[in-house]
Design an enzyme around this catalytic site. Structure first.
Site, mmCIF file in Angstrom:
data_model
loop_
_atom_site.group_PDB
_atom_site.id
_atom_site.type_symbol
_atom_site.label_atom_id
_atom_site.label_comp_id
_atom_site.label_asym_id
_atom_site.label_seq_id
_atom_site.Cartn_x
_atom_site.Cartn_y
_atom_site.Cartn_z
ATOM 1 N N VAL A 11 0.838 -1.212 0.000
ATOM 2 C CA VAL A 11 0.000 0.000 0.000
ATOM 3 C C VAL A 11 0.868 1.255 0.000
ATOM 4 O O VAL A 11 0.614 2.207 -0.743
ATOM 5 C CB VAL A 11 -0.965 -0.004 1.202
ATOM 6 C CG1 VAL A 11 -1.697 1.337 1.313
ATOM 7 C CG2 VAL A 11 -1.963 -1.135 1.085
ATOM 8 N N CYS A 261 -5.793 -9.230 1.994
ATOM 9 C CA CYS A 261 -6.950 -8.425 2.420
ATOM 10 C C CYS A 261 -8.146 -9.251 2.876
ATOM 11 O O CYS A 261 -8.555 -9.183 4.034
ATOM 12 C CB CYS A 261 -7.365 -7.487 1.289
ATOM 13 S SG CYS A 261 -6.141 -6.219 0.928
#
Length: 432
Positions: A11, A261
Site C-alpha cells: 500500500v 486483504c
C-alpha cells in the site's frame, strides 16, 4: 503538496508513487535499511503491473524519495500517511502495534500542524487510538483522518489513479480541505469523494472486503451444489450476474480467495463483532466455506487415483493467490501443496512471478520449473491453481503428450468443457 508515507509495503509504495505522479513531493519512510537502499537505487521491491515505470520516472525526477529517518521523512510534510502492517493476531484481531508505535513517535517529533492519515486497514476506533497516542506527547495541532485504500493487486495503479470513490473519515473541516485538495486530480471525471466520520470510514473498508468475500464464498457453495445436482455453475453465474442488483463481478467459482486483504479483513470484522458481543454468523460461514474450498480439488484428485497418491507426481500451474501479482499470502496453491505432500505426492510448479516467494517460504520441498511445459515432465496430472493469462490458451496436444495419466484438475475453470470433447484428456473443474 509535500507528503510523507510511513511504510513501504504494498500500500505504501503504490500510494507514494501515485501521489508523486500527480506532482507531489513524496518521502517514503521505512525501518528496513536494506529495502530503503534498494528503493533509493531504483530497485522496486514488489511486482505490480505498471508500477515500476512510474516509480523509476518519479525517482529520477526527484519527486519520490526514501529514508529510514522518521523525523527527516516528515519534515515539511503537510500530510503523513500511515501505511503500516496490521497483521492478524492469534485471535484474528488486527495487530495495531506498528501503527500505534509510529503514532507514539510522531507525537514526540511533530513541530507544526499535520494531517495524520490512517491508510492501513484498521479496526473501528483506531483513529481515536492514534489521536491519543500522538496527543500524549505532542504540543502542536494535528488531525487524524481515516482514508482506507481500495486497491486490487494486479490493477492497483489503475485503481489508485482512477478510483471508484475516495473515502475520507474526518470531523475536521481543515483536514477535509487538505485531503480534498490532495485527491482532486484523481477524481476529475466525477467519481465521488465521500466524507464521513472516522469510525464509519474504518468500517467501510471492512464491510466492502467482507461483502466481496461473501459473494465469492456464496458462488463456491453454489458450485458445490451444482456438482451434486448436475447443473453447470457457469450457466448459473451468467443467469444471476445479468441482474444489475447482483452484478457480474466476484461471481466466478474456484478454489477460494487468498491474499493479504480478504482473509485478514473477514477475521478482523468477526473479532470486532465479538468484542461488542455480536455474533456475525454470515462472515463466520464465509470464512469456513473459503477454508474448505482451498482444498476442494484434493478429494477429486484422490478419487481419480483410487485414493493412493504415494509416488504420484503433479504439475502445478500457478502459485500466487491471483494473477498479476507475486503475493502468495493465503494462496490456495500452498494449501494444495501441503495436502498433496502429506499424501505422499511430489510437485513441480510454475508461476510467472511468485516462485521466488514460494521458494523462500517452502524451500526445496517442491520443484520449480522454468516454464509451464517443463513442469509437465514426468507428471501424472496437471493442477491449475491461478488463472494467469498465459495458461488460458495452452498447447493441449503438448499437455496430453507429456502427462502420464492425461488428466487436468482446473481450480479456476479456465477452459470450456467443449475443448475436451474430442480429446484424450480427462478434465475436472469446479461446479460443472
Amino acid at each position: 503538496m509535500k507528503i510523507a508515507v510511513i511504510g513501504t509495503g504494498y500500500v505504501g509504495l503504490v500510494s507514494g508513487t501515485c501521489f508523486a505522479e500527480t506532482g507531489n513531493t513524496v518521502t517514503c519512510v521505512d525501518i528496513d535499511h536494506v529495502k530503503i537502499d534498494r528503493l533509493t537505487h531504483g530497485e522496486i521491491t514488489i511486482y505490480e503491473p505498471g508500477l515500476e515505470k512510474m516509480f523509476l520516472k518519479n525517482l529520477r525526477d526527484g519527486r519520490l524519495k526514501f529514508t529510514t529517518d522518521l523525523k527527516k521523512g516528515i519534515e515539511g510534510a503537510q500530510i503523513v500517511f500511515l501505511a503500516l502492517p496490521t497483521p492478524p493476531g492469534e485471535d484474528g484481531s488486527a495487530d495495531l502495534k506498528y501503527v500505534l508505535g509510529v503514532a507514539d513517535k510522531l507525537g514526540q517529533i511533530l513541530e507544526d500542524y499535520k494531517v495524520i492519515v490512517d491508510k492501513s486497514t484498521v479496526p473501528v476506533g483506531t483513529a481515536d487510538k492514534v489521536k491519543d497516542a500522538i496527543a500524549k506527547h505532542s504540543k502542536v495541532e494535528f488531525d487524524v483522518v481515516s482514508n482506507p485504500e481500495f486497491l486490487r493487486e494486479g490493477v492497483a495503479v489503475e485503481d489508485f489513479m482512477k478510483p471508484d470513490r475516495v473515502v475520507i473519515g474526518s470531523s475536521s473541516d481543515r483536514a477535509k480541505k487538505v485531503m480534498g485538495d490532495l485527491y482532486a486530480p484523481f477524481v476529475r471525471q466525477g467519481n465521488p469523494v465521500i466524507y464521513m466520520d472516522e469510525k464509519s470510514a474504518e468500517l467501510t473498508k471492512y464491510a466492502a472486503n467482507s461483502f466481496l468475500a461473501t459473494k465469492i464464498s456464496f458462488m463456491n457453495e453454489i458450485a458445490q451444489l451444482c456438482e451434486r445436482l448436475g447443473a453447470d455453475v457457469d450457466m448459473v453465474r451468467r443467469g444471476i450476474g445479468s441482474d444489475d442488483r447482483i452484478g457480474k463481478r466476484f461471481l466466478f467459482p474456484g478454489i477460494g480467495y487468498g491474499g493479504s486483504c480478504f482473509p485478514k479483513d473477514v477475521q478482523a470484522l468477526i473479532k470486532s463483532s465479538e468484542e461488542v458481543k455480536y455474533d456475525f454468523q454470515i462472515l463466520k460461514s464465509v470464512e469456513k466455506v473459503n477454508e474448505n474450498q482451498k482444498t476442494h480439488l484434493i478429494p477429486k484428485i484422490q478419487s481419480h487415483f483410487n485414493y493412493d497418491l504415494k509416488g504420484k507426481h503433479f504439475a502445478l500451474w500457478g502459485l500466487a493467490f491471483k494473477p498479476n501479482t507475486d503475493d502468495i499470502r493465503e494462496a490456495p496453491a500452498l494449501y494444495i501443496i501441503e495436502s498433496l505432500i502429506k499424501l505422499g505426492a511430489t510437485i513441480s510448479a510454475y508461476d510467472p512471478e511468485a516462485m521466488n516467494n514460494v521458494k523462500g517460504q517452502l524451500g526445496d520441498i517442491i520443484q520449480y520449473a522454468i516454464n509451464p511445459y517443463e513442469a509437465l515432465k514426468g507428471a501424472d496430472a496437471l493442477i491449475i491453481a491461478t488463472e494467469w493469462s498465459e495458461f488460458r490458451t495452452p498447447d493441449f496436444d503438448q499437455i496430453e503428450g507429456q502427462l502420464k495419466n492425461k488428466v487436468i484438475f482446473d481450480g479456476r475453470n479456465l477452459y470450456s468443457k467443449e475443448v475436451f470433447k474430442n480429446s484424450n484428456l480427462i478434465y475436472y473443474s469446479i461446479g460443472r
